[in-house]
Design a protein around this motif. Structure first.
Motif, mmCIF file in Angstrom:
data_model
loop_
_atom_site.group_PDB
_atom_site.id
_atom_site.type_symbol
_atom_site.label_atom_id
_atom_site.label_comp_id
_atom_site.label_asym_id
_atom_site.label_seq_id
_atom_site.Cartn_x
_atom_site.Cartn_y
_atom_site.Cartn_z
ATOM 1 N N LYS A 116 -3.565 10.702 -4.346
ATOM 2 C CA LYS A 116 -2.988 11.738 -3.554
ATOM 3 C C LYS A 116 -1.398 11.456 -3.493
ATOM 4 O O LYS A 116 -0.539 12.051 -3.858
ATOM 5 N N LEU A 117 -1.135 10.000 -3.493
ATOM 6 C CA LEU A 117 0.231 9.712 -3.502
ATOM 7 C C LEU A 117 0.859 9.630 -4.648
ATOM 8 O O LEU A 117 1.852 9.996 -5.037
ATOM 9 N N ASP A 118 0.044 9.277 -5.762
ATOM 10 C CA ASP A 118 0.373 9.179 -7.092
ATOM 11 C C ASP A 118 0.976 10.724 -7.730
ATOM 12 O O ASP A 118 1.577 10.549 -8.575
ATOM 13 N N ALA A 119 0.214 11.546 -7.100
ATOM 14 C CA ALA A 119 0.411 13.014 -7.573
ATOM 15 C C ALA A 119 1.592 13.582 -6.962
ATOM 16 O O ALA A 119 1.922 14.744 -7.428
ATOM 17 N N ARG A 120 2.318 12.822 -5.749
ATOM 18 C CA ARG A 120 3.382 13.632 -5.013
ATOM 19 C C ARG A 120 4.531 13.293 -5.743
ATOM 20 O O ARG A 120 5.120 12.228 -5.896
ATOM 21 N N GLY B 110 8.429 12.847 -5.869
ATOM 22 C CA GLY B 110 9.374 12.151 -4.916
ATOM 23 C C GLY B 110 8.659 10.957 -4.421
ATOM 24 O O GLY B 110 9.602 9.990 -3.719
ATOM 25 N N VAL B 111 7.347 10.663 -4.450
ATOM 26 C CA VAL B 111 6.842 9.540 -3.935
ATOM 27 C C VAL B 111 6.947 8.694 -5.307
ATOM 28 O O VAL B 111 6.458 8.969 -6.371
ATOM 29 N N MET B 112 7.647 7.594 -5.267
ATOM 30 C CA MET B 112 8.281 6.609 -6.338
ATOM 31 C C MET B 112 7.136 5.649 -6.557
ATOM 32 O O MET B 112 6.804 5.335 -7.676
ATOM 33 N N GLU B 113 6.729 5.010 -5.533
ATOM 34 C CA GLU B 113 5.207 4.171 -5.678
ATOM 35 C C GLU B 113 5.012 3.902 -4.307
ATOM 36 O O GLU B 113 5.469 4.231 -3.317
ATOM 37 N N HIS B 114 3.797 3.236 -4.250
ATOM 38 C CA HIS B 114 3.060 2.817 -3.086
ATOM 39 C C HIS B 114 2.668 1.698 -3.028
ATOM 40 O O HIS B 114 2.138 0.849 -3.992
ATOM 41 N N GLY B 115 2.272 1.138 -1.574
ATOM 42 C CA GLY B 115 1.912 -0.572 -2.018
ATOM 43 C C GLY B 115 0.312 -0.550 -2.059
ATOM 44 O O GLY B 115 0.139 -1.808 -1.507
ATOM 45 N N LEU B 116 -0.377 0.300 -2.240
ATOM 46 C CA LEU B 116 -1.821 0.092 -2.605
ATOM 47 C C LEU B 116 -1.867 -0.466 -4.054
ATOM 48 O O LEU B 116 -1.558 0.118 -4.976
ATOM 49 N N PHE B 117 -2.386 -1.714 -4.407
ATOM 50 C CA PHE B 117 -2.451 -2.414 -5.302
ATOM 51 C C PHE B 117 -3.944 -2.399 -5.843
ATOM 52 O O PHE B 117 -4.842 -3.257 -5.158
ATOM 53 N N LEU B 118 -4.574 -1.413 -6.627
ATOM 54 C CA LEU B 118 -6.107 -1.528 -6.744
ATOM 55 C C LEU B 118 -6.255 -1.741 -8.289
ATOM 56 O O LEU B 118 -5.757 -1.341 -9.164
#
Ligand SMILES: O=C[C@H](O)[C@H](O)[C@H](O)COP(=O)(O)O
Length: 235
Positions: A200-204, A206-214
Motif C-alpha cells: 500500500k505504501l509503495d503504491a502511493r 508522494g510516498v518516496m520510501e518507507h522503513g519496512l525492509f522485507l
C-alpha cells in the motif's frame, strides 16, 4: 551515557566489528547509517589505515556516513561507478524473526534501501533488545514523503491505521532527509501483514520510501550478553 547505554554501545560495537570481518580485499562495501553502522565504518577505517585490509571502496548511505568515512580516510565511490555492491553493513531499529526490519530511525531509509537492493549481501548488525516478535511492536515505521502535499499523506497513513507524528529537527522545525523530504513516523502497533502494508505504501504517489525492509537481509549479527549470534536468511 547511562550504564544501559554503555552496555548497548558495547554490544553494537561487537556486532559491527564482527561484520567487518566479512569484508575481503577489493570489495565494494555499502556503509550503513546510525550509531551501530558507525562502529563498522570506524573499524573499516582503522583496518585500511593500518594496511591490514586493502583496495576496499565504500558507498555511504547518508551524508553523515559520507562525512564520517571521509574523516577516517575510507575511499568512497558511488552507485553510478559501481552499480553492484558486494556487501553492505547496516543497523536496524527492529528485527523480526524472519529477518525483516524496520529502519530509518536516523532518517536514512531511502538511500539505505537503494544500497541494500543493489547489494549481493546485506549484513544487519544489532544489539539484542532490537529483536521483536512482530514488526511495529517496538518502533514506528518511518515514511518519507514529498514535502508537496505531506499533510494529505499523513491523512492517508492515518486511514491505514497509523498514529502519525511528524519528525522534527533539533530546532523544532520539520526534519528534512538528505533528499529534502519530510519524515512521518507511523505507529501501526504490531503489524500483522508487513508485505500488505508495504504494498500500500509503495503504491502511493508522494510516498518516496518507507522503513519496512522485507526480504533484504541476508545475514543478521546480534550481540548480547551471551555473545554474537549469526543468522542467515533461509538457513
Ligand atoms: O536511518 C537510520 C538507519 O536505518 C539506522 O541504521 C537505524 O536507525 C539504526 O540506528 P542505530 O544503529 O543508531 O540504532
Amino acid at each position: 551515557m547511562t550504564s544501559d547505554e554503555n552496555v548497548s554501545a558495547t554490544f553494537k560495537r561487537a556486532a559491527a566489528e564482527r561484520a567487518v570481518d566479512f569484508i575481503q580485499p577489493g570489495m565494494v562495501v555499502g556503509l550503513g547509517t546510525g550509531s551501530t553502522a558507525a562502529y563498522a565504518v570506524k573499524r573499516l577505517g582503522a583496518l585500511l589505515s593500518a594496511g591490514t585490509l586493502k583496495d576496499v571502496v565504500g558507498i555511504p548511505t547518508s551524508r553523515a556516513t559520507e562525512a564520517l568515512a571521509t574523516s577516517l580516510g575510507v575511499p568512497l565511490t558511488t552507485l553510478d561507478v559501481h552499480p553492484v555492491v558486494d556487501l553492505t553493513i547496516d543497523g536496524a531499529d527492529e528485527v523480526a524473526p524472519d529477518l525483516s526490519l524496520i529502519k530509518g530511525g536516523g532518517g536514512a531509509l531511502l538511500r539505505e534501501k537503494v544500497v541494500a537492493q543493489a547489494s549481493r549481501r546485506e549484513i544487519i548488525i544489532v544489539d539484542a533488545p532490537k529483536l521483536s516478535p512482530r514488526l511495529g511492536s517496538k518502533w514506528p515505521v518511518p515514511v518519507e514523503v514529498l514535502p508537496f502535499g505531506w499533510r494529505s499523506q499523513a491523512l492517508f497513513l492515518e486511514s491505514l491505521g497509523a498514529r502519525v507524528v511528524v519528525r522534527l529537527a533539533l530546532d523544532g522545525a520539520p526534519y528534512h532527509t538528505d533528499q529534502g523530504n519530510v519524515l512521518l513516523d507511523c505507529d501501526f502497533g504490531p503489524i500483522s501483514d508487513p508485505s500488505g502494508l508495504a504494498a500500500k505504501l509503495d503504491a502511493r504517489a508522494g510516498v518516496m520510501e518507507h522503513g519496512l525492509f522485507l526480504n533484504l537481509t541476508t545475514d543478521l549479527l546480534v550481540a548480547g550478553p551471551e555473545g554474537i549470534t549469526h543468522r542467515v536468511r533461509g538457513a
